[in-house]
Design a protein around this motif. Structure first.
Motif, short mmCIF file in Angstrom:
data_model
loop_
_atom_site.label_atom_id
_atom_site.label_comp_id
_atom_site.label_asym_id
_atom_site.label_seq_id
_atom_site.Cartn_x
_atom_site.Cartn_y
_atom_site.Cartn_z
N PRO B 68 0.82 -1.21 0.00
CA PRO B 68 0.00 0.00 0.00
C PRO B 68 0.85 1.27 0.00
O PRO B 68 0.46 2.29 -0.56
N TRP B 69 2.02 1.19 0.62
CA TRP B 69 2.89 2.36 0.62
C TRP B 69 3.37 2.67 -0.79
O TRP B 69 3.43 3.83 -1.21
N LEU B 70 3.69 1.62 -1.54
CA LEU B 70 4.09 1.79 -2.93
C LEU B 70 2.97 2.51 -3.68
O LEU B 70 3.23 3.44 -4.46
N PHE B 71 1.73 2.08 -3.45
CA PHE B 71 0.60 2.76 -4.10
C PHE B 71 0.56 4.23 -3.71
O PHE B 71 0.43 5.11 -4.57
N ILE B 72 0.71 4.51 -2.43
CA ILE B 72 0.56 5.89 -1.96
C ILE B 72 1.69 6.78 -2.49
O ILE B 72 1.45 7.90 -2.96
N GLN B 86 -7.51 7.04 -2.14
CA GLN B 86 -6.58 6.43 -1.19
C GLN B 86 -6.98 5.03 -0.72
O GLN B 86 -6.13 4.21 -0.41
N GLU B 87 -8.30 4.76 -0.72
CA GLU B 87 -8.72 3.45 -0.20
C GLU B 87 -8.36 2.28 -1.11
O GLU B 87 -8.50 1.12 -0.71
N LEU B 88 -7.88 2.58 -2.30
CA LEU B 88 -7.36 1.48 -3.13
C LEU B 88 -6.21 0.76 -2.41
O LEU B 88 -5.97 -0.42 -2.64
N ALA B 89 -5.52 1.49 -1.54
CA ALA B 89 -4.43 0.90 -0.76
C ALA B 89 -4.91 -0.28 0.09
O ALA B 89 -4.20 -1.26 0.30
N ILE B 90 -6.15 -0.17 0.58
CA ILE B 90 -6.72 -1.23 1.42
C ILE B 90 -6.83 -2.53 0.63
O ILE B 90 -6.55 -3.62 1.13
#
Lengths: 352, 352
Positions: B68-72, B86-90
């Motif tokens: 998820p950090w990579l996504f963010i 941001q919830e795509l990280a979940i």
């Protein structure tokens, strides 16, 4: 019965659709279609042995294929363009078979469709992976389907919501088997919801797919989905009945539901009617997870004593009857409507 | 190292995002959000015990949350509207944790993140169901997300394709463990593909999600996905190295990969360089699935003798280096690009 012959013919059609997209023998080119371009290189020999061989072993053993048939009859009733949409039937059937593999692992069942369960025959590792692989692989069909983005979204939402539900249903069933809840606290509505989630979801999905493909609106999709879900629940009640009456010709061993400690509609009914002594005894036997024939017979005799088997039978028949009222006006009158009626009746009257 | 601190802070953010959508305690209202209106009634008590409790047990044990950090970071680098996305990280993180549960069942692993594996602690039935439940439940977030139909379709296609891949990767790994293929016939490209499918898919998905949310075109999405996939493969190579060098501080037991008969890049390299005698010996030990410390040490000494550990280390470093060249021009120069570089380097240099 005519319907049995029709199911048999349909089976051939569905299986050849499946084989068109999920062949028995695969190669690199096929895997590139299924999973996209490989930056390095796929190993099809091994994937053949760990996915396609056990999958076709299970598919070849039989099954009624009534879920894809439900999709096809409904689609024909609603004049869906089947050239374009027929492969949605594959998705429903493969999801069902994937869920059977998980079911057998979770229940510790050793036999499926007259042969060893997949995890027994091929190993737990292969079975666990195959089960959920079958939840995703058929979706490649939808990814490739020539539909507009809004239809795609509706089809996917139906799929995702029903896949979430199926896991909640299974979680509920597992929890009850494990005795995480006193069977006396389980209500008829809890039981019906568990069935709706476990057994109702796939017919529901078949019906929603047909409704969306037919261009029905969301309210109509919901009604048709609810109708098919109800058929699924009634089907499950009949399944449970057959398990304790011995009417089942194939499948699970007689009384296995008692061994599993399964809380069925019959059990819930008996627990609400029985004397304190019989209630205690029934709960005790269910908690034993026993294979002792005399104990199983004793539990079933308690169900008989309070008329719980007849109660469940009538309950299922009523469900089918009432479920029609909500969709009568939605479905055009044609031969497929009659076939649908035959199928629904067959599913609660069948003995296999 | 600064990056370890940043990961720790990020962990808190990701976990509170997860808890916002997947709370530790659930009720009927929550289940109605998650799975839709119930025609009868959900049993939240039991679903709590069979899904939410074991899920949070696993999540609470730790994990780096680097996917998820990579996504963010990527999303920030690309100026994505994180309020919206941001919830795509979940999704990425829950898929990962679901796959760990399946992995442990399939490998027969008994420990995960310093406690009993989920199937050991809660039972196989709960674990099998929870694992695939976690592949679907987080998708409710996407179903609810305020995105247009075409963006929705791209996001879902990325998810479905990667979920198909993860199962092919697992199927390949299982087949090799089971000795369904002579290890000498497994090429470096087969190994890298297996890793890309098993370990590369989730960073790939994180990157594709960021690319789509940023409005990049499909070619750019593919390049960014490929970059993240490469990081995932290098991460896996480093994981394999740590398992035989004992550098690992947490997680699997030292040498467990030898016990599992795992065909790693080091094994493939050694088999291509070793004398006939050493080759035979290495293959033999891998086929034994032994827990004997002396035998494990002997297998590792063969890897050392042919420089296979150093080879793998250099290989992973080169992958990271080269992968940058393909995205350098795509990513705007800003502080998040530097963070991304730090993360990539950390993943191959880390010792936990």
């Amino acid at each position: 019965m005519d319907i049995e012959r029709e199911l048999k013919e349909n089976r051939k059609i569905v299986d050849s659709l499946i084989e068109g997209r999920f062949p028995k023998n695969i190669d690199v080119e096929y895997l590139t279609w299924l999973a996209g371009e490989a930056p390095y290189s796929y190993d099809p020999d091994v994937i053949q042995k760990t996915i396609f061989e056990p999958m076709w072993d299970l598919l070849s053993r039989g099954g009624k294929r009534w879920r894809p048939w439900l999709f096809i009859i409904l689609a024909k009733n609603l004049k869906v363009d089947l050239e374009k949409y027929q492969e949605l039937a594959i998705i429903v059937e493969l999801l069902h078979n994937g869920s059977l593999i998980a079911d057998d692992i979770e229940d510790g069942a050793e036999v499926r469709r007259g042969d060893k369960a997949i995890h027994v025959k091929y190993g737990l590792d292969i079975a666990v992976n195959l089960s959920s692989a079958m939840y995703f692989m058929p979706l490649r069909i939808l990814m490739e389907m020539d539909v507009d983005d809004s239809t795609f979204r509706r089809l996917i939402n139906a799929y995702l919501e029903d896949m979430i539900r199926i896991h909640l249903g299974q979680a509920t069933d597992i929890g009850w088997h494990r005795g995480l809840k006193d069977p006396e606290e389980i209500t008829v509505d809890h039981y019906l919801q568990m069935c709706a989630n476990k057994t109702g979801v796939l017919p529901r999905l078949a019906a929603r797919f047909a409704a969306i493909a037919a261009g029905l609106n969301e309210e109509e999709e919901r009604r048709l989905g609810r109708f098919a879900e109800t058929i699924g629940v009634a089907f499950q009640i009949q399944d449970d009945i057959m398990n304790v009456t011995g009417a089942e010709k194939l499948g699970k061993a007689f009384g296995e539901d008692i061994t599993e400690g399964k809380v069925t509609l019959m059990v819930i009914h008996a627990l609400s009617k029985a004397s304190e002594e019989d209630k205690k005894r029934l709960k005790h036997i269910l908690s034993l997870h026993t294979r002792d024939g005399a104990l199983i017979e004793e539990a079933i005799s308690i169900l008989r004593k309070y008329g719980s088997i007849e109660y469940a039978k009538e309950f299922a028949r009523n469900m089918i009857r009432e479920s029609w009222s909500s969709v009568e006006g939605l479905l055009p009158d044609n031969e497929y409507k009659e076939k649908l009626r035959d199928l629904a009746n067959f599913l609660v009257e069948r003995e296999f």
